[in-house]
Design a protein around this motif. Structure first.
Motif, PDB file in Angstrom:
ATOM      1  N   PRO A   1       0.795  -1.231   0.000  1.00 22.94           N
ATOM      2  CA  PRO A   1       0.000   0.000   0.000  1.00 22.94           C
ATOM      3  C   PRO A   1       0.828   1.283   0.000  1.00 22.94           C
ATOM      4  CG  PRO A   1      -0.862  -1.572   1.594  1.00 22.94           C
ATOM      5  CD  PRO A   1       0.459  -2.093   1.149  1.00 22.94           C
ATOM      6  N   VAL A   2       2.074   1.219   0.469  1.00 21.70           N
ATOM      7  CA  VAL A   2       2.900   2.430   0.534  1.00 21.70           C
ATOM      8  C   VAL A   2       4.044   2.383  -0.469  1.00 21.70           C
ATOM      9  CG1 VAL A   2       2.356   2.919   2.937  1.00 21.70           C
ATOM     10  CG2 VAL A   2       4.276   1.420   2.404  1.00 21.70           C
ATOM     11  N   MET A   3       3.950   1.494  -1.437  1.00 20.99           N
ATOM     12  CA  MET A   3       5.019   1.301  -2.412  1.00 20.99           C
ATOM     13  C   MET A   3       4.770   2.148  -3.656  1.00 20.99           C
ATOM     14  SD  MET A   3       6.250  -2.377  -3.960  1.00 20.99           S
ATOM     15  CE  MET A   3       6.438  -3.100  -2.317  1.00 20.99           C
ATOM     16  N   LYS A   4       5.853   2.688  -4.222  1.00 19.75           N
ATOM     17  CA  LYS A   4       5.721   3.402  -5.476  1.00 19.75           C
ATOM     18  C   LYS A   4       5.283   2.449  -6.579  1.00 19.75           C
ATOM     19  CE  LYS A   4       8.954   7.261  -4.855  1.00 19.75           C
ATOM     20  NZ  LYS A   4      10.167   7.924  -5.363  1.00 19.75           N
ATOM     21  N   THR A   5       4.751   3.026  -7.641  1.00 15.47           N
ATOM     22  CA  THR A   5       4.306   2.217  -8.763  1.00 15.47           C
ATOM     23  C   THR A   5       5.217   2.447  -9.974  1.00 15.47           C
ATOM     24  OG1 THR A   5       2.800   4.003  -9.393  1.00 15.47           O
ATOM     25  CG2 THR A   5       1.909   2.234  -8.032  1.00 15.47           C
ATOM     26  N   PRO A   6       5.312   1.468 -10.860  1.00 12.61           N
ATOM     27  CA  PRO A   6       4.671   0.155 -10.843  1.00 12.61           C
ATOM     28  C   PRO A   6       5.266  -0.745  -9.769  1.00 12.61           C
ATOM     29  CG  PRO A   6       6.181   0.293 -12.691  1.00 12.61           C
ATOM     30  CD  PRO A   6       6.141   1.661 -12.083  1.00 12.61           C
ATOM     31  N   ARG A   7       4.404  -1.373  -9.015  1.00  7.69           N
ATOM     32  CA  ARG A   7       4.832  -2.113  -7.828  1.00  7.69           C
ATOM     33  C   ARG A   7       5.727  -3.302  -8.145  1.00  7.69           C
ATOM     34  NH1 ARG A   7      -0.274  -0.280  -6.623  1.00  7.69           N
ATOM     35  NH2 ARG A   7      -0.441   0.901  -4.679  1.00  7.69           N
ATOM     36  N   LYS A   8       5.427  -3.996  -9.232  1.00  5.73           N
ATOM     37  CA  LYS A   8       6.222  -5.179  -9.523  1.00  5.73           C
ATOM     38  C   LYS A   8       7.675  -4.812  -9.781  1.00  5.73           C
ATOM     39  CE  LYS A   8       6.181  -9.530 -12.023  1.00  5.73           C
ATOM     40  NZ  LYS A   8       5.458 -10.395 -12.982  1.00  5.73           N
ATOM     41  N   ARG A   9       7.880  -3.693 -10.456  1.00  2.00           N
ATOM     42  CA  ARG A   9       9.255  -3.256 -10.732  1.00  2.00           C
ATOM     43  C   ARG A   9       9.942  -2.820  -9.444  1.00  2.00           C
ATOM     44  NH1 ARG A   9      11.632   1.685 -11.692  1.00  2.00           N
ATOM     45  NH2 ARG A   9      13.513   1.651 -12.983  1.00  2.00           N
ATOM     46  N   VAL A  10       9.246  -2.055  -8.618  1.00  2.45           N
ATOM     47  CA  VAL A  10       9.829  -1.579  -7.358  1.00  2.45           C
ATOM     48  C   VAL A  10      10.158  -2.761  -6.443  1.00  2.45           C
ATOM     49  CG1 VAL A  10       9.377  -0.261  -5.260  1.00  2.45           C
ATOM     50  CG2 VAL A  10       8.714   0.672  -7.478  1.00  2.45           C
ATOM     51  N   ALA A  11       9.192  -3.662  -6.283  1.00  5.05           N
ATOM     52  CA  ALA A  11       9.427  -4.831  -5.422  1.00  5.05           C
ATOM     53  C   ALA A  11      10.538  -5.709  -5.980  1.00  5.05           C
ATOM     54  CB  ALA A  11       8.142  -5.640  -5.286  1.00  5.05           C
ATOM     55  N   GLY A  12      10.572  -5.865  -7.308  1.00  7.08           N
ATOM     56  CA  GLY A  12      11.614  -6.680  -7.923  1.00  7.08           C
ATOM     57  C   GLY A  12      13.001  -6.120  -7.691  1.00  7.08           C
ATOM     58  N   LEU A  13      13.149  -4.797  -7.873  1.00  4.08           N
ATOM     59  CA  LEU A  13      14.452  -4.169  -7.649  1.00  4.08           C
ATOM     60  C   LEU A  13      14.850  -4.253  -6.175  1.00  4.08           C
ATOM     61  CD1 LEU A  13      14.177  -0.974  -9.912  1.00  4.08           C
ATOM     62  CD2 LEU A  13      15.655  -2.972 -10.282  1.00  4.08           C
ATOM     63  N   ALA A  14      13.887  -3.993  -5.296  1.00  8.33           N
ATOM     64  CA  ALA A  14      14.182  -4.052  -3.859  1.00  8.33           C
ATOM     65  C   ALA A  14      14.641  -5.445  -3.454  1.00  8.33           C
ATOM     66  CB  ALA A  14      12.948  -3.636  -3.054  1.00  8.33           C
ATOM     67  N   LEU A  15      13.947  -6.463  -3.941  1.00 14.58           N
ATOM     68  CA  LEU A  15      14.305  -7.830  -3.569  1.00 14.58           C
ATOM     69  C   LEU A  15      15.596  -8.289  -4.235  1.00 14.58           C
ATOM     70  CD1 LEU A  15      10.799  -9.547  -3.481  1.00 14.58           C
ATOM     71  CD2 LEU A  15      12.270  -8.923  -1.564  1.00 14.58           C
ATOM     72  N   LEU A  16      15.911  -7.738  -5.398  1.00 13.01           N
ATOM     73  CA  LEU A  16      17.206  -8.037  -6.015  1.00 13.01           C
ATOM     74  C   LEU A  16      18.342  -7.552  -5.124  1.00 13.01           C
ATOM     75  CD1 LEU A  16      18.975  -8.975  -8.389  1.00 13.01           C
ATOM     76  CD2 LEU A  16      18.634  -6.712  -9.422  1.00 13.01           C
ATOM     77  N   VAL A  17      18.180  -6.338  -4.588  1.00 13.54           N
ATOM     78  CA  VAL A  17      19.202  -5.806  -3.683  1.00 13.54           C
ATOM     79  C   VAL A  17      19.224  -6.610  -2.385  1.00 13.54           C
ATOM     80  CG1 VAL A  17      20.027  -3.740  -2.488  1.00 13.54           C
ATOM     81  CG2 VAL A  17      18.925  -3.515  -4.706  1.00 13.54           C
ATOM     82  N   VAL A  18      18.051  -7.053  -1.917  1.00 10.99           N
ATOM     83  CA  VAL A  18      18.000  -7.900  -0.725  1.00 10.99           C
ATOM     84  C   VAL A  18      18.779  -9.182  -0.953  1.00 10.99           C
ATOM     85  CG1 VAL A  18      16.479  -9.341   0.695  1.00 10.99           C
ATOM     86  CG2 VAL A  18      15.832  -6.991   0.187  1.00 10.99           C
ATOM     87  N   VAL A  19      18.571  -9.819  -2.107  1.00 15.68           N
ATOM     88  CA  VAL A  19      19.267 -11.070  -2.413  1.00 15.68           C
ATOM     89  C   VAL A  19      20.774 -10.854  -2.433  1.00 15.68           C
ATOM     90  CG1 VAL A  19      19.710 -12.747  -4.251  1.00 15.68           C
ATOM     91  CG2 VAL A  19      17.358 -12.157  -3.641  1.00 15.68           C
TER      92      VAL A  19
END
Length: 672
Positions: free
Chosen positions: A230-248
């Motif tokens: 709910p508080v994520m910038k859009t497009p969410r899939k791209r934001v979440a994907g980049l964030a999780l790539l850095v997490v990995v």
């Protein structure tokens, strides 16, 4: 048969394509997730060493590959369910609302143990600098948890910026430790160190399974990315994907190496019941100096307590979401007049971890064993739910493509498509978008329809989509395998987690039964992905006195046909959601839930087998868009709403005088 699944309601489509309108970008999302997952490395080495000895680092590295697969699925979950809720939303949408409730119980177990484990571990790390705290760690931890509960009662809010500062400090500290260690040992010595893991320590099938299941503790916290939607910038899939790539990348660089060095270079400390909860800080002091050791101890302590507070916040938001879904009593939602905070939810989210600490007498390894049930249960249910959603979409896409191929063949044989054919095929273009919002109706040309559908079909049949689908199934199998292993290998975790889940589901069933006895059933809303021939569309509007007349008329007119109840709510008021909050307009619309509950109760008594419930906040053309998808034979609306309904062209309109008197209900009939 009723198809009850949670609807993913979100902001409008235009926001989905304006990346700057969100709050958290990839960096801040990484910070929140890393501040959760990154704390696991502080207590995982010691807990794993008790179970698998020198092989702790090997199993963390092995499980890392499954973690990478999990991040692919959680990035998709964040995009598909932007209202948040994680496993609650996924399981309810894909399987059944009761599975959503069960997922909520699993994640609550996870949050309870995160709060207890992280806070206790934080106090142990702080005792590296102040050793006198060690003997009183349990009581200090309880006091800190009580303080966190009080601060949440006052109304403190989680800050992504604070998470970023903490995550950066933790990551830099982890890198400093690794650089320090590598400055003292050569690459050849490091290689020999890794080889020494297996010296006299055979990896039997049983040990392999137990170690694999237990090593998931090193990656707890991944669920938090789905709570940020709910508080994520859009497009969410791209934001979440980049964030999780850095997490990995950041977790991959630190967790396996720190676990390996902490256990292999400090075997005596790893075997010590107290020192094995401080291994990372002691590693910094052994190979570096007292300043690095103290810095790591203080930063780890602060970040662990911060993670504990995050778990408390996440837990009370799940309590509130389950209460709004009417699985938990309504008192959970009550807010105190002084601070406006949900004091009962906060008390539960804080009190249960304190009770757990007292039950295990502050033993960190027992908390680690208990942790597996909720974590892996939530992972398994999320993965399974997403697989079901993907399979449905593949099946629907293939069916539509086959129908369009037949239409194309008919066109090539000289048979022009009829208006009905075009209406049918346009529904392929009217498919739900990534967050299940209905698109505005459009009538493309026949050539555009065929070309677009072919591209869609080829996409689903393309190499990446096929690989991604089957990788998801493999991920589900591996995570479920790990959960199954822990159910057997860690009976304490199974007993605690199972007891909490059963107690929670018992409360949910009692609450559900109470509503049923009062004539109102809890009803989650459904998605509409295709038309229902011969159906009835019953339109309910906010604060309309004739809504119950519409419900009775629709049920009386059904005569075995499907009935779709559409509630058009008041326009949404834009507001900034908080971190980990579940944002779903339907769950906060009491009138909609009450009307749907009455409709469900009456529909069951009338034995209407197919009934669906659709909720839409009002926007121009809302009713028409749902009407285009459903293709109802009869649309029943309050008579006073007929002038406001646009873009619907029925064949005839008739009015019915209901028992209440007056011309109150209109029938808008269409032969498609």
């Amino acid at each position: 048969m009723q198809e009850s699944v949670t609807q993913a309601t979100t902001t409008d489509q235009s926001q989905e394509h304006q990346p700057g309108r969100g709050r958290l970008g990839p960096l801040l999302c990484w910070a929140v997730v890393f501040a959760d997952i990154g704390t696991s490395v502080y207590y995982t080495p010691g807990i794993l060493y008790v179970t698998v000895g020198k092989l702790a680092g090997f199993f963390v590295l092995l499980t890392m590959f499954v973690f990478v697969l999990l991040t692919l699925k959680y990035a998709e979950v964040s995009a598909r369910f932007p209202q948040g809720g994680g496993v609650v939303s996924v399981a309810a949408h894909a399987l059944n609302p009761w599975f959503g409730a069960l997922g909520g119980m699993f994640i609550l177990v996870d949050y309870f143990l995160t709060a207890a484990l992280s806070c206790l571990s934080g106090i142990f790390y702080f005792s590296v600098v102040f050793p006198a705290l060690g003997p009183n760690a349990l009581w200090i931890t309880i006091a800190v948890l009580a303080l966190l509960g009080f601060l949440n009662w006052i109304g403190i809010t989680e800050s992504a910026t604070v998470s970023l500062i903490g995550a950066l400090i933790a990551f830099v500290s982890d890198l400093a430790i690794l650089v320090t260690v590598f400055s003292h040992i050569s690459p050849a010595e490091a290689l020999q160190l890794f080889e020494s893991m297996f010296a006299g320590n055979a990896v039997t099938p049983v040990k392999l399974l137990v170690g694999f299941g237990g090593a998931f503790l090193a990656f707890s916290g991944l669920e938090s990315i789905s709570q940020l939607s709910p508080v994520m910038k859009t497009p969410r899939k791209r934001v979440a994907g980049l964030a999780l790539l850095v997490v990995v990348v950041t977790i991959g660089l630190t967790s396996p190496l720190l676990t390996t060095f902490s256990t292999l270079l400090q075997p005596q400390e790893a075997a010590d019941p107290l020192k094995n909860s401080q291994l990372v800080s002691l590693l910094a002091g052994h190979w570096g100096n007292i300043w690095l050791q103290s810095e790591v101890a203080i930063s780890a302590s602060a970040l662990l307590v911060f993670a504990s507070n995050t778990a408390i916040i996440g837990a009370y938001h799940v309590f509130m979401a389950l209460s709004r879904m009417e699985f938990l009593p309504s008192f959970v939602l009550k807010r105190n007049r002084l601070r406006g905070t949900p004091h009962y939810s906060i008390a539960l989210a804080t009190g249960v971890p304190i009770l757990v600490l007292l039950l295990v007498h502050g033993q960190l390894d027992l908390l680690g064993d208990m942790y597996a049930f909720g974590l892996l249960g939530a992972f398994s249910l999320t993965c399974l739910g997403l697989d079901v959603v993907r399979w449905r979409e593949r099946h629907t896409a293939q069916n539509r493509a086959a129908a369009l191929a037949e239409l194309r063949a008919s066109s090539q044989n000289g048979h022009a498509p009829t208006e009905t054919d075009l209406a049918l095929t346009s529904e392929s273009g009217l498919a739900l978008n990534g967050h299940h919002e209905l698109q505005a109706p459009r009538h493309p040309t026949h050539g555009e329809i065929v070309e677009r559908s072919e591209r869609s079909y080829e996409g689903w049949r393309g190499l990446w989509y096929t690989i991604d689908f089957y990788l998801g199934i493999i991920t589900t199998f591996l995570v479920t395998l790990a959960w199954s292993i822990n159910l057997v290998a860690k009976p304490l975790a199974t007993a605690f987690g199972g007891s909490v889940a059963l107690l929670g589901m018992g409360v949910a069933f009692y609450n559900y039964r109470s509503h049923r006895l009062m004539g109102r059933l809890p009803v989650p809303v459904t998605t509409i992905e295709d038309h229902l021939h011969g159906s009835i569309l019953a339109v309910l509007t906010a604060h309309n006195p004739h809504n119950e007349d519409v419900i009775r008329t629709a049920i009386h007119s059904a005569d075995g046909r499907p009935v779709v109840f559409l509630y058009v709510g008041e326009p949404r008021v834009a507001r900034t959601p908080r971190l980990f909050e579940v944002v779903d307009p339907y769950l906060e619309d009491e009138q909609a839930k009450e009307l749907f509950g009455k409709a469900e109760s009456q529909a069951r008594r009338a034995k209407i087998s197919t009934r669906r419930y659709v909720y839409r906040p009002y926007e121009p053309g809302t009713i028409a868009r749902v009407w285009q998808i459903v293709h109802p034979h009869d649309t029943i609306v309050p008579a006073n709403e007929v002038p406001r309904i646009e873009d619907i062209n029925p064949d005839r309109i008739s009015y019915e005088i209901t028992p209440g008197g007056g011309m109150q209900v209109a029938h808008m009939v269409k032969r498609w």
